[in-house]
Scaffold this motif. Structure first.
Motif, PDB file in Angstrom:
ATOM      1  N   HIS A  24       0.833  -1.216   0.000  1.00 29.94           N
ATOM      2  CA  HIS A  24       0.000   0.000   0.000  1.00 29.94           C
ATOM      3  C   HIS A  24       0.863   1.259   0.000  1.00 29.94           C
ATOM      4  O   HIS A  24       0.578   2.227   0.712  1.00 29.94           O
ATOM      5  CB  HIS A  24      -0.930   0.027   1.225  1.00 29.94           C
ATOM      6  N   ARG A  25       1.914   1.241  -0.804  1.00 28.09           N
ATOM      7  CA  ARG A  25       2.881   2.336  -0.807  1.00 28.09           C
ATOM      8  C   ARG A  25       2.236   3.705  -0.978  1.00 28.09           C
ATOM      9  O   ARG A  25       2.535   4.623  -0.189  1.00 28.09           O
ATOM     10  CB  ARG A  25       3.911   2.077  -1.914  1.00 28.09           C
ATOM     11  N   ASP A  26       1.354   3.846  -1.981  1.00 23.13           N
ATOM     12  CA  ASP A  26       0.818   5.186  -2.265  1.00 23.13           C
ATOM     13  C   ASP A  26      -0.012   5.719  -1.099  1.00 23.13           C
ATOM     14  O   ASP A  26       0.079   6.892  -0.739  1.00 23.13           O
ATOM     15  CB  ASP A  26      -0.015   5.161  -3.554  1.00 23.13           C
ATOM     16  N   ARG A  27      -0.791   4.814  -0.495  1.00 29.71           N
ATOM     17  CA  ARG A  27      -1.611   5.246   0.638  1.00 29.71           C
ATOM     18  C   ARG A  27      -0.721   5.622   1.822  1.00 29.71           C
ATOM     19  O   ARG A  27      -0.919   6.663   2.468  1.00 29.71           O
ATOM     20  CB  ARG A  27      -2.585   4.132   1.047  1.00 29.71           C
ATOM     21  N   VAL A  28       0.307   4.815   2.081  1.00 24.73           N
ATOM     22  CA  VAL A  28       1.225   5.112   3.184  1.00 24.73           C
ATOM     23  C   VAL A  28       1.913   6.455   2.937  1.00 24.73           C
ATOM     24  O   VAL A  28       2.035   7.287   3.848  1.00 24.73           O
ATOM     25  CB  VAL A  28       2.264   3.982   3.360  1.00 24.73           C
ATOM     26  N   GLU A  31      10.018  -3.537 -12.408  1.00 22.61           N
ATOM     27  CA  GLU A  31       8.632  -3.055 -12.380  1.00 22.61           C
ATOM     28  C   GLU A  31       8.012  -3.227 -10.988  1.00 22.61           C
ATOM     29  O   GLU A  31       7.305  -2.336 -10.493  1.00 22.61           O
ATOM     30  CB  GLU A  31       7.801  -3.788 -13.436  1.00 22.61           C
ATOM     31  N   ALA A  32       8.311  -4.336 -10.347  1.00 25.97           N
ATOM     32  CA  ALA A  32       7.775  -4.566  -9.002  1.00 25.97           C
ATOM     33  C   ALA A  32       8.292  -3.500  -8.033  1.00 25.97           C
ATOM     34  O   ALA A  32       7.542  -3.003  -7.190  1.00 25.97           O
ATOM     35  CB  ALA A  32       8.150  -5.969  -8.514  1.00 25.97           C
ATOM     36  N   VAL A  33       9.553  -3.143  -8.176  1.00 27.84           N
ATOM     37  CA  VAL A  33      10.130  -2.130  -7.280  1.00 27.84           C
ATOM     38  C   VAL A  33       9.425  -0.787  -7.473  1.00 27.84           C
ATOM     39  O   VAL A  33       9.120  -0.094  -6.501  1.00 27.84           O
ATOM     40  CB  VAL A  33      11.655  -1.993  -7.501  1.00 27.84           C
ATOM     41  N   THR A  34       9.129  -0.415  -8.720  1.00 29.24           N
ATOM     42  CA  THR A  34       8.472   0.882  -8.936  1.00 29.24           C
ATOM     43  C   THR A  34       7.112   0.943  -8.249  1.00 29.24           C
ATOM     44  O   THR A  34       6.632   2.028  -7.936  1.00 29.24           O
ATOM     45  CB  THR A  34       8.261   1.189 -10.445  1.00 29.24           C
ATOM     46  N   ARG A  35       6.518  -0.229  -8.000  1.00 29.58           N
ATOM     47  CA  ARG A  35       5.180  -0.233  -7.396  1.00 29.58           C
ATOM     48  C   ARG A  35       5.192  -0.131  -5.873  1.00 29.58           C
ATOM     49  O   ARG A  35       4.223   0.331  -5.281  1.00 29.58           O
ATOM     50  CB  ARG A  35       4.422  -1.504  -7.808  1.00 29.58           C
ATOM     51  N   ASP A  36       6.298  -0.556  -5.227  1.00 27.62           N
ATOM     52  CA  ASP A  36       6.227  -0.582  -3.760  1.00 27.62           C
ATOM     53  C   ASP A  36       7.434   0.039  -3.036  1.00 27.62           C
ATOM     54  O   ASP A  36       7.580  -0.114  -1.832  1.00 27.62           O
ATOM     55  CB  ASP A  36       5.976  -2.023  -3.264  1.00 27.62           C
ATOM     56  N   GLU A  58      10.295   9.385  15.105  1.00 31.05           N
ATOM     57  CA  GLU A  58       9.036  10.011  14.660  1.00 31.05           C
ATOM     58  C   GLU A  58       8.588   9.454  13.319  1.00 31.05           C
ATOM     59  O   GLU A  58       7.395   9.190  13.106  1.00 31.05           O
ATOM     60  CB  GLU A  58       9.227  11.524  14.497  1.00 31.05           C
ATOM     61  N   VAL A  59       9.558   9.287  12.406  1.00 25.80           N
ATOM     62  CA  VAL A  59       9.220   8.738  11.087  1.00 25.80           C
ATOM     63  C   VAL A  59       8.671   7.322  11.244  1.00 25.80           C
ATOM     64  O   VAL A  59       7.643   6.966  10.648  1.00 25.80           O
ATOM     65  CB  VAL A  59      10.455   8.735  10.151  1.00 25.80           C
ATOM     66  N   VAL A  60       9.340   6.529  12.077  1.00 34.69           N
ATOM     67  CA  VAL A  60       8.911   5.138  12.261  1.00 34.69           C
ATOM     68  C   VAL A  60       7.516   5.086  12.894  1.00 34.69           C
ATOM     69  O   VAL A  60       6.653   4.301  12.469  1.00 34.69           O
ATOM     70  CB  VAL A  60       9.944   4.359  13.114  1.00 34.69           C
ATOM     71  N   ALA A  61       7.284   5.949  13.868  1.00 31.62           N
ATOM     72  CA  ALA A  61       5.959   5.986  14.495  1.00 31.62           C
ATOM     73  C   ALA A  61       4.899   6.364  13.468  1.00 31.62           C
ATOM     74  O   ALA A  61       3.807   5.774  13.431  1.00 31.62           O
ATOM     75  CB  ALA A  61       5.964   6.986  15.662  1.00 31.62           C
ATOM     76  N   ALA A  62       5.230   7.330  12.618  1.00 26.70           N
ATOM     77  CA  ALA A  62       4.274   7.763  11.587  1.00 26.70           C
ATOM     78  C   ALA A  62       3.990   6.616  10.622  1.00 26.70           C
ATOM     79  O   ALA A  62       2.847   6.420  10.192  1.00 26.70           O
ATOM     80  CB  ALA A  62       4.827   8.972  10.837  1.00 26.70           C
ATOM     81  N   ILE A  63       5.013   5.846  10.287  1.00 26.23           N
ATOM     82  CA  ILE A  63       4.802   4.724   9.362  1.00 26.23           C
ATOM     83  C   ILE A  63       3.951   3.647  10.024  1.00 26.23           C
ATOM     84  O   ILE A  63       3.034   3.092   9.399  1.00 26.23           O
ATOM     85  CB  ILE A  63       6.143   4.137   8.900  1.00 26.23           C
ATOM     86  N   ALA A  64       4.235   3.364  11.288  1.00 26.76           N
ATOM     87  CA  ALA A  64       3.453   2.345  11.994  1.00 26.76           C
ATOM     88  C   ALA A  64       1.979   2.751  12.003  1.00 26.76           C
ATOM     89  O   ALA A  64       1.094   1.954  11.698  1.00 26.76           O
ATOM     90  CB  ALA A  64       3.979   2.200  13.419  1.00 26.76           C
ATOM     91  N   ASP A  65       1.751   4.012  12.279  1.00 30.05           N
ATOM     92  CA  ASP A  65       0.413   4.573  12.319  1.00 30.05           C
ATOM     93  C   ASP A  65      -0.245   4.498  10.934  1.00 30.05           C
ATOM     94  O   ASP A  65      -1.379   4.040  10.776  1.00 30.05           O
ATOM     95  CB  ASP A  65       0.575   6.042  12.743  1.00 30.05           C
ATOM     96  N   ALA A  66       0.535   4.933   9.922  1.00 30.86           N
ATOM     97  CA  ALA A  66       0.004   4.967   8.556  1.00 30.86           C
ATOM     98  C   ALA A  66      -0.273   3.549   8.048  1.00 30.86           C
ATOM     99  O   ALA A  66      -1.264   3.324   7.357  1.00 30.86           O
ATOM    100  CB  ALA A  66       0.989   5.669   7.636  1.00 30.86           C
ATOM    101  N   GLN A  67       0.579   2.606   8.403  1.00 24.39           N
ATOM    102  CA  GLN A  67       0.422   1.212   7.972  1.00 24.39           C
ATOM    103  C   GLN A  67      -0.895   0.639   8.487  1.00 24.39           C
ATOM    104  O   GLN A  67      -1.562  -0.131   7.818  1.00 24.39           O
ATOM    105  CB  GLN A  67       1.566   0.346   8.501  1.00 24.39           C
ATOM    106  N   GLN A  68      -1.223   1.018   9.738  1.00 24.96           N
ATOM    107  CA  GLN A  68      -2.453   0.518  10.315  1.00 24.96           C
ATOM    108  C   GLN A  68      -3.678   1.258   9.774  1.00 24.96           C
ATOM    109  O   GLN A  68      -4.805   0.988  10.153  1.00 24.96           O
ATOM    110  CB  GLN A  68      -2.417   0.671  11.849  1.00 24.96           C
ATOM    111  N   GLY A  69      -3.366   2.257   8.919  1.00 26.24           N
ATOM    112  CA  GLY A  69      -4.464   3.017   8.328  1.00 26.24           C
ATOM    113  C   GLY A  69      -5.157   3.912   9.338  1.00 26.24           C
ATOM    114  O   GLY A  69      -6.282   4.313   9.147  1.00 26.24           O
ATOM    115  N   GLY A  70      -4.480   4.198  10.453  1.00 23.12           N
ATOM    116  CA  GLY A  70      -5.048   5.054  11.490  1.00 23.12           C
ATOM    117  C   GLY A  70      -5.338   6.444  10.919  1.00 23.12           C
ATOM    118  O   GLY A  70      -4.572   6.953  10.139  1.00 23.12           O
ATOM    119  N   GLY A  71      -6.467   7.030  11.284  1.00 21.66           N
ATOM    120  CA  GLY A  71      -6.825   8.350  10.782  1.00 21.66           C
ATOM    121  C   GLY A  71      -5.840   9.392  11.308  1.00 21.66           C
ATOM    122  O   GLY A  71      -5.423   9.313  12.457  1.00 21.66           O
ATOM    123  N   ALA A  72      -5.458  10.326  10.450  1.00 16.88           N
ATOM    124  CA  ALA A  72      -4.497  11.339  10.877  1.00 16.88           C
ATOM    125  C   ALA A  72      -5.242  12.524  11.467  1.00 16.88           C
ATOM    126  O   ALA A  72      -6.356  12.797  11.067  1.00 16.88           O
ATOM    127  CB  ALA A  72      -3.684  11.814   9.690  1.00 16.88           C
TER     128      ALA A  72
END
Ligand SMILES: *Cc1c(COP(=O)(O)O)cnc(C)c1O
Length: 372
Positions: free
Chosen positions: A293-297, A336-341, A358-372
């Motif tokens: 889910h690279r683009d969403r993250v 091609e696979a790399v360009t996607r993720d 902070e970056v890692v926390a943001a990624i963990a949060d974003a990965q879980q799809g938590g609302g910002a």
């Protein structure tokens, strides 16, 4: 916002040295191809482990002038990787040659030596492997094939100054190594700049002519060259920064290790962090991870004030400007696979452990799809 790179922080950290170097050039009154450029060439050659270094106006010129120095032109083919910054392919087309692309390996995302041989034809004159993101490519495996097939090896080291393969710096393996001093590179000027590294005195000499209108003797032009000179201000700035490069690359490395450790602690094993292949020391120009889910993250990270970047969203053969050379080529499934993720996260020497957390926390949060 946590930036991808912070060039102001770097300037502040070494401001006195830089300001002095600039002032000395201004008072010296010589601005193009002077003593600072000559000294920089000597120092970078010594650092990278080559006999010669020739400063030019950009990394792109370092590549295209190398091709010209080897007489590569119309009718010739040059093999390169399907995944790189556009300039790698652009330099091939700029000299009138035909780019031929090979897929990458799946660990460091560099040209797969196993793919190379099938791309070589009687027209192939050179290969340009790229040390992508700062991880050394398998140039040690490319060299024997290149020797057997009579190909020149032009290492694109634009992202990898200081990286080593079996203890030897990249740029010292091939016929030439090409550096970029674009401001965001590991050794960055305050403008454009580049350099060609080589152990071959004749090649160094030819690049010296080409960068200065094909002229050795003033107003005698033996070759059709170009204006691709480095200026004294950039050289003076780069000489100051070169003294810090080892420490800066060590800091990038420590940051990469902290990212990896934090992802592990948080159980974020869906994130693939950069890995070093045996014998390789990564320069971490970019810290590029792969994740679902690279683009969403990426969007979620932006909402949380964390910059990130996709390097690169398209493979080179899918670039519109390269279409004339890429009809029916491929597929390139690994690239091609790399360009996607793939997603590059902030990494620069001045980054702090707190910011990484902070970056890692943001990624963990974003990965879980938590609302910002
Ligand atoms: C930056 C870069 C170049 C081009 O360098 P410039 O100095 O910007 O012309 C070439 N190849 C790669 C892989 C790069 O990252």
């Amino acid at each position: 916002m946590i930036p991808l790179v912070d060039l102001r922080a770097q300037y502040r950290a070494i401001q006195r040295e830089i300001d002095q170097a600039i002032s000395a050039v201004l008072h010296g009154g010589q601005f193009v191809l002077g003593p600072e450029v000559a000294a920089l060439e000597t120092e970078v050659a010594a650092y990278c482990g080559t006999r010669y270094a020739v400063a030019v106006a950009s990394g792109t010129d370092a590549l295209s002038l190398s091709l010209r120095a080897f007489g590569v032109g119309p009718g010739d083919e040059v093999v390169t990787t399907a995944l790189s910054f556009f300039a790698t392919a652009e330099a091939i087309v700029a000299v009138g040659a035909t780019p031929v692309f090979a897929d990458i390996e799946a660990v460091a995302y560099n040209l797969d030596p196993g793919q190379l041989e099938s791309k070589v034809t009687s027209k192939t004159k050179a290969v340009i492997p790229v040390h992508l993101y700062g991880h050394p490519c398998a140039v040690d495996r490319i060299l024997p094939l290149a020797t057997r097939c009579g190909l020149r090896v032009i290492e694109d080291c634009a992202q990898a100054i200081g990286a080593t393969l079996y203890g030897k710096r990249v740029g010292s393996f091939g016929d030439v190594g090409c550096l970029s001093f674009y401001p965001t590179k590991n050794l960055g000027a305050f403008g454009d700049g580049g350099m060609v590294l080589t152990n071959d005195g004749d090649v160094a000499e030819r690049i010296r002519w080409l960068r200065n209108h094909g002229s050795r003797e003033k107003y005698v032009h033996e070759l059709l060259g170009t204006n691709s000179r480095l200026d004294e201000l950039q050289a003076a700035i780069l000489r100051v920064k070169l003294r810090h490069l080892e420490a800066w690359n060590a800091a990038r490395r420590a940051h990469a290790q902290r990212y990896a450790a934090r992802f592990r602690e948080r159980g974020l094993d869906m994130i693939t962090v950069p890995r070093e292949l045996p014998g390789c020391r990564h320069a971490y120009h970019l810290f590029s991870v792969r994740l679902p889910h690279r683009d969403r993250v990426q969007q979620e990270l932006a909402k949380r004030q964390v910059s990130s970047q996709v390097c690169y969203p398209r493979i080179l053969p899918a670039q519109p400007a390269l279409r004339p050379w890429c009809v029916g080529v491929g597929p390139f499934p690994v690239a091609e696979a790399v360009t996607r993720d793939v997603l590059s996260l902030p990494v620069y020497p001045e980054l702090t452990p707190d910011l990484i957390d902070e970056v890692v926390a943001a990624i963990a949060d974003a990965q879980q799809g938590g609302g910002a």
